[in-house]
Design an enzyme around this catalytic site. Structure first.
Site, PDB file in Angstrom:
ATOM      1  N   THR A 175     -22.769 -22.542  11.825  1.00  0.00           N
ATOM      2  CA  THR A 175     -22.561 -23.616  12.800  1.00  0.00           C
ATOM      3  C   THR A 175     -22.722 -24.956  12.102  1.00  0.00           C
ATOM      4  O   THR A 175     -22.689 -25.029  10.870  1.00  0.00           O
ATOM      5  CB  THR A 175     -23.522 -23.443  14.001  1.00  0.00           C
ATOM      6  OG1 THR A 175     -23.147 -24.335  15.041  1.00  0.00           O
ATOM      7  CG2 THR A 175     -24.976 -23.699  13.621  1.00  0.00           C
ATOM      8  N   ASN A 176     -22.836 -26.045  12.849  1.00  0.00           N
ATOM      9  CA  ASN A 176     -22.998 -27.372  12.252  1.00  0.00           C
ATOM     10  C   ASN A 176     -23.933 -28.213  13.113  1.00  0.00           C
ATOM     11  O   ASN A 176     -24.404 -27.748  14.153  1.00  0.00           O
ATOM     12  CB  ASN A 176     -21.634 -28.042  12.071  1.00  0.00           C
ATOM     13  CG  ASN A 176     -20.906 -28.187  13.396  1.00  0.00           C
ATOM     14  OD1 ASN A 176     -21.367 -28.874  14.301  1.00  0.00           O
ATOM     15  ND2 ASN A 176     -19.774 -27.497  13.530  1.00  0.00           N
ATOM     16  N   ARG A 177     -24.175 -29.456  12.704  1.00  0.00           N
ATOM     17  CA  ARG A 177     -25.197 -30.287  13.338  1.00  0.00           C
ATOM     18  C   ARG A 177     -24.733 -31.021  14.597  1.00  0.00           C
ATOM     19  O   ARG A 177     -25.462 -31.879  15.099  1.00  0.00           O
ATOM     20  CB  ARG A 177     -25.666 -31.357  12.353  1.00  0.00           C
ATOM     21  CG  ARG A 177     -26.502 -30.840  11.253  1.00  0.00           C
ATOM     22  CD  ARG A 177     -26.972 -32.020  10.412  1.00  0.00           C
ATOM     23  NE  ARG A 177     -27.724 -31.558   9.283  1.00  0.00           N
ATOM     24  CZ  ARG A 177     -29.010 -31.213   9.345  1.00  0.00           C
ATOM     25  NH1 ARG A 177     -29.665 -31.301  10.485  1.00  0.00           N
ATOM     26  NH2 ARG A 177     -29.620 -30.786   8.283  1.00  0.00           N
ATOM     27  N   SER A 178     -23.542 -30.778  15.077  1.00  0.00           N
ATOM     28  CA  SER A 178     -23.074 -31.515  16.257  1.00  0.00           C
ATOM     29  C   SER A 178     -24.043 -31.315  17.419  1.00  0.00           C
ATOM     30  O   SER A 178     -24.409 -30.187  17.752  1.00  0.00           O
ATOM     31  CB  SER A 178     -21.689 -31.009  16.655  1.00  0.00           C
ATOM     32  OG  SER A 178     -21.358 -31.494  17.932  1.00  0.00           O
TER      33      SER A 178
ATOM     34  N   ALA B  65     -16.962 -30.387  17.340  1.00  0.00           N
ATOM     35  CA  ALA B  65     -17.023 -30.186  15.892  1.00  0.00           C
ATOM     36  C   ALA B  65     -16.748 -28.707  15.654  1.00  0.00           C
ATOM     37  O   ALA B  65     -17.667 -27.889  15.545  1.00  0.00           O
ATOM     38  CB  ALA B  65     -18.393 -30.583  15.369  1.00  0.00           C
TER      39      ALA B  65
END
Ligand code: C5P
Length: 219
Positions: free
Chosen positions: A21-24, A88
């Site tokens: 996943t990512n930091r969004s 994102a």
């Protein structure tokens, strides 16, 4: 006006207990959903997992993966007047998902990844969307130039570009500072909370959509 908004990160599973996943944080997309709902527009928010409360008077579809987000967007987009792609979305996803938890054994582990579907890039050509289309561009250099390339390549009416190399704005931050890139002009919106910016953006996008409708009526 019926507005579809994508928000948050996606989660791409590796095995039953792990994902990429990512930091969004989802905050910009949720703030936009709330701003449009306050204007009494019909809002459909399609979101990956976030910690945020769903804004009042917003229809909500939770999704996890890029493919699930693609499917939800493809299903609802034809009914919409405007679409704003804030999410994102992971660019890559594992080629296969292990059915059992991957065991720790060798010193290194290689994951094979494949590209996810480009949801924004499919809106015009694949899904046939004719409404007002807004994409985001998170860039670390050549902000305007890269945003303008994206505007044309993805058939957008507007790209909301932000410089993610600057500390304190954009990804996982409370504030943002954006450059709106349209075919005929650029508009800089100075640093502000994502909530204030969202109200400003909702005003501008509603105006632009009305202009697009009027221009079509004249054809
Ligand atoms: O090409 P890039 O990923 O930088 O484009 C960012 C824009 O495209 C954002 O609006 C994002 O929501 C959207 N996007 C998408 N599907 C993807 C990747 C990005 O809708 N798979």
């Amino acid at each position: 006006m019926k507005v579809l908004i994508t928000a948050g990160p996606t989660r791409e599973p590796i095995d039953p207990v792990r994902f990429l996943t990512n930091r969004s944080s989802g905050r910009m997309g949720y703030a936009l959903a709330e701003a449009f709902a306050r204007r009494e527009e019909q809002v459909l928010l399609i979101s990956g997992p976030t910690q945020l409360d769903i804004p009042d008077h917003v229809d909500f579809i939770p999704v996890e993966t890029a493919q699930e987000m693609y499917d939800a967007v493809a299903h609802y987009l034809p009914q919409m007047d405007a679409a704003i792609f804030c999410a994102a979305v992971a660019d890559y996803t594992p080629v296969s998902v292990a059915s059992q938890k991957i065991k720790k054994s060798a010193d290194t582990l290689t994951l094979e990844l494949k590209k996810t579907p480009d949801i924004l890039g499919s809106a015009r050509q694949v899904m046939g969307f004719r409404g007002y289309l807004v994409g985001f561009a998170a860039e670390t250099e050549n902000l305007e130039e890269n945003a303008r390339i994206k505007l044309e390549r993805k058939g957008c009416d507007m790209i909301i570009a932000n410089d993610v190399s600057q500390a304190g704005i954009g990804f996982d931050s409370a504030e943002n500072e954006v450059l709106l890139v349209e075919s005929a002009e650029n508009t800089a919106l100075p640093r502000d909370t994502k909530e204030h910016l969202a109200h400003h953006l909702a005003d501008i996008i509603s105006d632009r959509w009305l202009l697009k409708v009027k221009a079509r009526e004249l054809l």
